[in-house]
Design an enzyme around this catalytic site. Structure first.
Site, PDB file in Angstrom:
ATOM      1  N   GLN A   1      41.419  10.486  84.352  1.00  0.00           N
ATOM      2  CA  GLN A   1      40.566   9.678  83.745  1.00  0.00           C
ATOM      3  C   GLN A   1      41.180   8.279  82.918  1.00  0.00           C
ATOM      4  O   GLN A   1      40.514   7.492  82.334  1.00  0.00           O
ATOM      5  CB  GLN A   1      39.720  10.359  82.368  1.00  0.00           C
ATOM      6  CG  GLN A   1      38.850  11.493  83.096  1.00  0.00           C
ATOM      7  CD  GLN A   1      37.695  10.863  83.720  1.00  0.00           C
ATOM      8  OE1 GLN A   1      37.294   9.599  83.590  1.00  0.00           O
ATOM      9  NE2 GLN A   1      37.014  11.738  84.598  1.00  0.00           N
TER      10      GLN A   1
ATOM     11  N   GLY B   1      42.698  15.900  92.193  1.00  0.00           N
ATOM     12  CA  GLY B   1      43.154  16.235  90.632  1.00  0.00           C
ATOM     13  C   GLY B   1      43.402  17.625  90.362  1.00  0.00           C
ATOM     14  O   GLY B   1      44.107  17.833  89.784  1.00  0.00           O
TER      15      GLY B   1
ATOM     16  N   CYS C   1      31.459  18.439  86.677  1.00  0.00           N
ATOM     17  CA  CYS C   1      31.952  19.614  87.076  1.00  0.00           C
ATOM     18  C   CYS C   1      30.989  20.962  86.618  1.00  0.00           C
ATOM     19  O   CYS C   1      31.076  21.954  86.994  1.00  0.00           O
ATOM     20  CB  CYS C   1      33.414  19.985  86.976  1.00  0.00           C
ATOM     21  SG  CYS C   1      34.483  18.842  87.649  1.00  0.00           S
TER      22      CYS C   1
END
Length: 381
Positions: A178, A69, A325
């Site tokens: 997502q 991603g 993250c």
């Protein structure tokens, strides 16, 4: 063990892992090689590309493999900026994007591009009217995530697409990392969407592999130069085994979707309704259809998020603060900040993220442990 951190990464499916191992052993040639082993590997790539294209109802020439991603977001955003810089230097995104998008546009800002961050309301949704007001002649890209990774809010992509119908030269990018298997399949097939980003490890494929959809006729500049793989768009020897495994995982993720979504919704409903009975608890995710079925973000006032994560870990329950993250570097939730959540709540937020394999028994055990932890901290406070 209870694993409730599926928005960070999912466990690779056993059948997907089996496919990965088989391809690794049998099709180890470089797809660019001219000999038979290279041809065999190239055939595997062609098959995987076709499978993914069929599932997305697009052409195989519109699928490009990446490392995941973050690369996909960086490539589409920076590639658009490079390809269309002579037409304008204005980019529109939102205040709640994943760092792969947010940090990419900040880099471009330092290079002279102008960035508009659309605000969100108290539930984490943009107002399409703000998008309409922000568009101008020099706008080259609009980048809006499908599902927010921290609170699960679903953005009004269809409304955004109808606004962008009047701006046909503006690239429309959707970060769909997502969104796989969460009931947004029809939305993501809107013909006005030009680019989509996907990451395999979010739907039980291996880490380090992903793909983008790039609508035929739309161009972005390559970011990785080299041997000319992926139609000269993205160089680098392809990870054949991981790509084949990802194609299988993508197919499995789209099977029995109504049942999978319903199971996740049931668990989410059970948790949110229980959280709403607890004092000094605030829930940032909602039960309505504008939120994805797999994310529940909440906070216990006065207890920092990282403390809660480690406390649950002592019970063999694994979840995260609002974003994996940002967890290790201590960065506060950009989504909750944009939602104007006070710091005393934002710093206490944690995220439960489900998938189709989580069970009612796991959620009942989680709630039992949650009550113990909540009571413990209420006594301390």
């Amino acid at each position: 063990m209870i694993y409730f951190d599926n928005s960070a990464t999912t466990l690779i499916s056993p059948t997907v892992l089996e496919s990965y191992n088989q391809v690794s052993e049998k099709f180890f040639g470089n797809p660019s090689s001219l000999h038979r082993l290279g041809d065999q590997a190239q055939q595997v790539l062609t098959s995987a590309r076709q499978q993914i294209a069929d599932l997305l109802h697009c052409e195989p020439e519109e699928i490009f493999f990446t490392s995941g991603g973050s690369e996909g977001d960086n490539w589409i955003i920076k590639g658009t900026a490079l390809e269309k810089r002579k037409f304008g230097r204005h980019i529109i995104t939102t205040a709640i994007e994943h760092p792969a998008v947010a940090n990419s546009v900040r880099q471009l800002e330092k290079l002279g591009y102008e960035i508009t961050d659309l605000p969100v309301d108290h539930q984490g949704h943009i107002d399409p009217h703000d998008l309409a007001q922000a568009l101008r002649a020099e706008t080259i890209l609009v980048s809006i995530m499908a599902v927010n990774n921290e609170v699960g809010s679903i953005q009004p992509l269809t409304e955004a697409a109808r606004i962008l119908d009047d701006y046909p030269t503006v690239h429309f990018h959707v970060d769909a990392v997502q969104a796989v298997g969460k009931g947004l399949e029809q939305v993501l097939q809107d013909p006005r969407i030009d680019f989509l980003t996907f990451s395999g490890h979010k739907f039980h494929a291996p880490r380090g592999v992903g793909f983008i959809y790039a609508k035929k006729g739309r161009k972005i500049a390559p970011l990785i130069s080299g041997g000319g793989q992926e139609h000269n768009w993205r160089s680098g020897t392809e990870n054949v085994a991981a790509i084949a495994a990802m194609a299988k995982a993508f197919r499995l993720a789209k099977s029995d979707l109504p049942g999978k979504i319903e199971r996740q919704n049931q668990l989410r409903k059970l948790l949110i309704e229980h959280l709403e009975t607890l004092p000094n608890v605030r829930v940032f995710s909602q039960l309505d259809a504008t939120f994805a079925p797999h994310v529940v973000c909440f906070a216990i006032r006065g207890v920092r998020g990282e403390t809660l994560v480690h406390t649950f870990e002592q019970h063999e329950i694994y979840l995260s603060t609002t974003s994996a993250c940002s967890s290790r570097n201590g960065t506060e939730s950009i989504t909750l900040q944009a939602m104007h959540v006070p710091d005393q709540w934002a710093t206490s937020a944690i995220r439960v993220s489900l998938d189709e394999n989580n069970t009612l028994a796991e959620m009942e055990e989680f709630i039992k442990v949650l009550d113990q932890i909540h009571q413990h901290f209420q006594i301390l406070n």
